[in-house]
Enzyme design. Structure first.
Site, mmCIF file in Angstrom:
data_model
loop_
_atom_site.group_PDB
_atom_site.id
_atom_site.type_symbol
_atom_site.label_atom_id
_atom_site.label_comp_id
_atom_site.label_asym_id
_atom_site.label_seq_id
_atom_site.Cartn_x
_atom_site.Cartn_y
_atom_site.Cartn_z
ATOM 1 N N GLU A 53 0.854 -1.183 0.000
ATOM 2 C CA GLU A 53 0.000 0.000 0.000
ATOM 3 C C GLU A 53 0.894 1.238 0.000
ATOM 4 O OE1 GLU A 53 -2.675 0.494 3.349
ATOM 5 O OE2 GLU A 53 -3.771 2.038 2.269
ATOM 6 N N CYS A 255 -6.565 0.904 2.925
ATOM 7 C CA CYS A 255 -7.558 1.978 2.934
ATOM 8 C C CYS A 255 -7.407 2.928 1.744
ATOM 9 C CB CYS A 255 -7.454 2.782 4.222
ATOM 10 S SG CYS A 255 -7.984 1.864 5.665
ATOM 11 N N ASN A 386 -12.122 -3.086 0.463
ATOM 12 C CA ASN A 386 -10.950 -3.360 1.303
ATOM 13 C C ASN A 386 -11.377 -3.884 2.661
ATOM 14 O OD1 ASN A 386 -8.278 -3.330 2.426
ATOM 15 N ND2 ASN A 386 -8.753 -1.355 3.337
ATOM 16 N N GLU A 387 -11.447 -3.013 3.614
ATOM 17 C CA GLU A 387 -11.694 -3.469 4.988
ATOM 18 C C GLU A 387 -13.119 -3.066 5.363
ATOM 19 O OE1 GLU A 387 -9.449 -1.471 8.183
ATOM 20 O OE2 GLU A 387 -8.355 -3.353 8.368
HETATM 21 O O1 AHR Z 1 -2.077 -1.409 6.901
HETATM 22 C C1 AHR Z 1 -2.552 -0.163 7.249
HETATM 23 C C2 AHR Z 1 -4.066 -0.075 7.200
HETATM 24 O O2 AHR Z 1 -4.642 -0.934 8.131
HETATM 25 C C3 AHR Z 1 -4.698 -0.502 5.905
HETATM 26 O O3 AHR Z 1 -4.678 0.508 4.958
HETATM 27 C C4 AHR Z 1 -6.091 -0.835 6.295
HETATM 28 O O4 AHR Z 1 -6.696 -1.783 5.444
HETATM 29 C C5 AHR Z 1 -5.950 -1.279 7.730
HETATM 30 O O5 AHR Z 1 -6.858 -0.635 8.548
#
Ligand code: AHR
Length: 588
Positions: A53, A255, A386-387
Site C-alpha cells: 500500500e 484503505c 478493502n476493509e
Molecule cells: O495497513 C494499514 C491499514 O490498516 C490498511 O490501509 C487498512 O486496510 C488497515 O486498517
C-alpha cells in the site's frame, strides 16, 4: 522417499529468540514427532505473499524512485517542494532576478492542468530548486535521467537552456542541461552522472536568459532501476521482495483503495497509460494522523496498475488487485455510492479483467499491449472492497458478484470481514459470508503479540466447507494498534511466526497470508510496525520481514501431522512436505 529435515538450517535465525523465551529453558530439549506416513491437506502455492500500500511514502518517495517531489505541480499547494534560490551577495540577500508562477492556460494535457512558469526579468540568471522526498538521494558513479516537458513563448531571444545541478552541502555533484525549446510542449531529457553519494541533496535549476519558460513533469529518475526500465522501480526494494519469493502481491492496499471520500478513492484507470496523463491526487494518509501529518503526501501514480502487474510478474507473485466497492473508508467519511450509481464501479472491475487478461484486440487489452505487455498478466482473483463491513457492503458485494461471476466465473472474489478479528462487525460479516459463500474471506489482525501466541489454533476448527481464508493484513502491535510507538522487534516477529504455524497447519482453509504494511520511509512514515524500512539510499528487512521470508521460501506442498502443536511452554510447530523436492520442512 528421500526426506531432508530442513528445520535446523532454515530456522537458525529464529533459534536465539526461542532460547531467550523465559518459559522454554534452553537446556530442556523438546520432542517433536512428525507423522510422515499420513500427509494431510495440500497447501496453496500462493500461501505467503505481499501486501503493498502507498502508506509511509512506500510508492512516491520509495518503491517508485522519482526523485523530484511534485513533478507535475498538481499538489493542492502547487509549489510544494519547489523554492527559489535566493541570490546572496556579501551585502546579504538580494532581490530575486525572476519569478515563479503556476499557470493553467494551454496546459500539457487536461489531467495535468497546472505547470510552472519561470520568468527571468533581470540579466544574470535565475534559479530555483526541488527539495525531493525529504532530500534527494544519489549514489556515486550512477546515472540519473533529468527530463521535463518545456515550452517557451516561441520568440527568439528567450531562454535557451535549463541547467540542472544536484547539490549536496553546497557542492555540485551532478549536472546537465536541456536545450532546444520551441513554442510547443515537448519532452527534453539528458542523463547526468553523480560524482558523489548524497542522501539529502537538492535539484537546482537555472535559467540564464531573459524571458519565460514553461515546465511540467520535471523529473530526475535513476537510470539503474529494477530491470533497467525507464519508469522502473527502486532496485534494492524490489530485490528484497523478489528474495522473499512471495506467492501473491496484493495492491494497491489498504484503505487507499477506499479513499477518505469517494472522490479520492483509488481508480485504476487513472493510473495507466502515459505517466504525464495520470491524474495526481492527495494521498489519504496525508494528514490522517495527528501524530504524523504529511501535508506533502500525494499520489503521482507513476507506480500504477500496469507497474503493479509487472512487479507481480517479475517476482513470481500472483496479482491480487483490491477494488473499491462503492464505499469510502468507514473510519473516515463512510461515504457510500448509491446502488443506482454502482455501474461505474462494477464496470471498472470488469474492465480491469480485460486490462489484465483480455486479448490485445479488446480496448483495455490493447492499452496493456501499447504499454509493452501484449501477453496477459494471468489475473485469477480480485478483492471487492478493502476493509469493509455492514449491510451496505453486503448489498454492494452482491451486485459485483452477480456481474463478475456471470462474465468471469474463473476469477475468485475476495471479500472483507471488517477491520478486526472478532466482535460484532466480524460476526455479522461471517453470518453473511456463510450464507453467500464468496470464494475467499479476508481477515485482519493488528493485535498484541499475546493475541498472536494464543491464536495459533484459531483456524483448527474453521468450517472446512466454508469460504477460504485470506489473512490479508496482520502485524503484532507491540504497544497498541496504530500507536506510533509500535516496534519491529523479536517479540512481535516470534509471535507472528508462532501464529503462522497455525495458518500453515490449516492450509486447507487458509490460502493466503500477508503482513501489513510492507514498507516505510524512515523520514516520512505514518504507521508502524512495517516489514521493510528505507531511506533515500538504503533499505533493510525487519525481523518481521524475515519471518515472512522464511515462511515464503519454505512453503512445502502438503501439511504433515506434527505433535505437539503447542506445548504450553512456548513451542509452536508446523510441518510440511515438499513433494517436488522430497523435503520435510519443520517450523518450530
Ligand atoms: O495497513 C494499514 C491499514 O490498516 C490498511 O490501509 C487498512 O486496510 C488497515 O486498517
Amino acid at each position: 522417499m528421500r526426506t531432508i529435515l530442513r528445520s535446523v538450517s532454515v530456522y537458525a535465525a529464529l533459534l536465539p529468540a526461542l532460547a531467550l523465551a523465559p518459559a522454554l529453558p534452553a537446556e530442556q530439549p523438546a520432542n517433536i514427532a512428525v507423522d510422515l506416513a499420513h500427509p494431510g491437506a495440500a497447501i496453496s502455492p500462493q500461501m505467503y505473499g505481499i501486501f503493498f500500500e502507498d502508506i509511509n511514502f512506500a510508492a512516491d518517495g520509495g518503491l517508485y524512485p522519482e526523485l523530484v517531489k511534485n513533478r507535475s505541480f498538481e499538489f493542492s499547494e502547487p509549489l510544494t517542494g519547489w523554492k527559489e534560490i535566493m541570490p546572496i551577495s556579501p551585502k546579504g540577500i538580494e532581490p530575486s532576478k525572476g519569478e515563479l508562477a503556476i499557470l493553467t492556460d494551454k496546459p500539457l494535457n487536461a489531467t495535468n492542468p497546472h505547470y510552472l512558469q519561470a520568468r527571468v526579468h533581470q540579466a544574470g540568471g535565475y534559479g530555483f530548486y526541488n527539495t525531493g522526498f525529504r532530500g534527494i538521494g544519489v549514489h556515486e558513479g550512477e546515472d540519473y535521467r533529468f527530463s521535463a516537458y518545456v515550452r517557451t513563448d516561441g520568440k527568439s531571444g528567450g531562454p535557451k537552456t535549463i541547467r540542472a545541478e544536484v547539490v549536496d552541502n553546497g557542492k555540485v555533484i551532478a549536472s546537465g542541461k536541456l536545450e532546444g525549446f520551441t513554442g510547443e510542449w515537448k519532452k527534453f531529457e539528458t542523463v547526468i552522472h553523480a560524482s558523489a553519494t548524497a542522501d539529502h541533496a537538492q535539484l537546482n535549476l537555472y535559467i540564464d536568459d531573459l524571458g519565460a519558460v514553461d515546465m511540467d513533469m520535471v523529473s530526475l529518475f535513476p537510470v539503474d532501476t529494477w530491470k533497467g526500465r525507464p519508469n522502473g522501480l527502486r532496485k534494492d526494494l524490489v530485490q528484497l521482495l523478489a528474495d522473499m519469493h512471495p506467492g501473491f502481491l496484493r495492491f494497491p492496499g489498504g484503505c487507499i483503495v477506499e479513499g477518505r471520500q469517494l472522490l479520492t478513492r483509488y481508480r485504476w484507470k487513472t493510473t495507466v497509460g502515459d505517466i504525464a496523463q495520470r491524474k495526481t491526487i492527495i494521498n489519504r494518509w496525508n494528514d490522517e494522523f495527528d501524530h504524523k501529518p504529511a501535508p506533502d503526501y500525494f499520489q503521482s501514480f507513476g507506480l500504477g496498475f500496469y507497474e503493479y502487474f509487472q512487479l507481480a510478474e517479475d517476482i513470481g507473485a500472483r496479482p491480487l488487485p483490491i477494488l473499491n466497492c462503492g464505499m469510502a473508508c468507514q473510519f473516515n467519511t463512510n461515504e457510500t455510492a448509491k446502488m443506482s450509481e454502482l455501474d461505474e464501479y462494477v464496470q471498472d472491475a470488469l474492465d480491469l479483467i480485460d486490462f489484465a487478461n483480455g486479448p490485445v484486440t479488446s480496448p483495455w487489452g490493447k492499452l496493456r499491449a501499447q504499454m509493452g505487455h501484449p501477453e496477459p498478466f494471468h489475473l485469477e482473483m480480485m478483492g471487492v472492497g478493502n476493509e469493509q463491513w455492514g449491510d451496505r457492503y453486503v448489498d454492494r458485494y452482491k451486485v459485483f458478484a452477480a456481474a463478475l461471476k456471470a462474465k468471469h466465473p474463473e476469477i475468485k472474489l475476495v471479500v472483507a470481514a471488517g477491520p478486526a478479528p472478532a466482535g460484532d462487525p466480524f460476526d455479522e460479516m461471517w453470518a453473511h459470508w456463510r450464507e453467500l459463500h464468496p470464494d475467499i474471506v479476508d481477515e485482519h489482525y493488528y493485535m498484541s503479540p499475546d493475541w498472536f501466541l494464543s491464536n495459533s489454533t484459531r483456524y483448527d476448527n474453521y468450517d472446512r466447507k466454508g469460504p477460504k481464508i485470506f489473512a490479508g493484513e496482520y502485524a503484532a502491535q507491540t504497544v497498541q494498534s496504530v500507536s506510533p510507538d509500535n516496534r519491529n522487534n523479536w517479540k512481535g516477529a516470534i509471535a507472528e511466526a508462532a501464529f503462522m504455524t497455525g495458518l500453515e497447519r490449516n492450509g486447507d482453509v487458509v490460502t493466503m497470508a500477508s503482513y501489513a504494511p510492507l514498507m516505510a520511509n524512515v523520514h516520512a512514515w505514518q504507521w508502524t510496525p512495517d516489514a521493510i524500512w528505507f531511506d533515500n539510499l538504503r533499505s533493510y528487512g525487519t525481523p518481521n520481514f524475515y519471518v515472512q521470508s522464511v515462511y515464503a521460501n519454505n512453503v512445502g506442498t502438503r501439511v504433515v501431522p506434527v505433535t505437539p502443536l503447542v506445548d504450553g511452554d512456548g513451542l509452536y510447530t508446523s510441518a510440511t512436505l515438499d513433494e517436488r523436492t522430497h523435503e520435510l520442512i519443520l517450523k518450530a
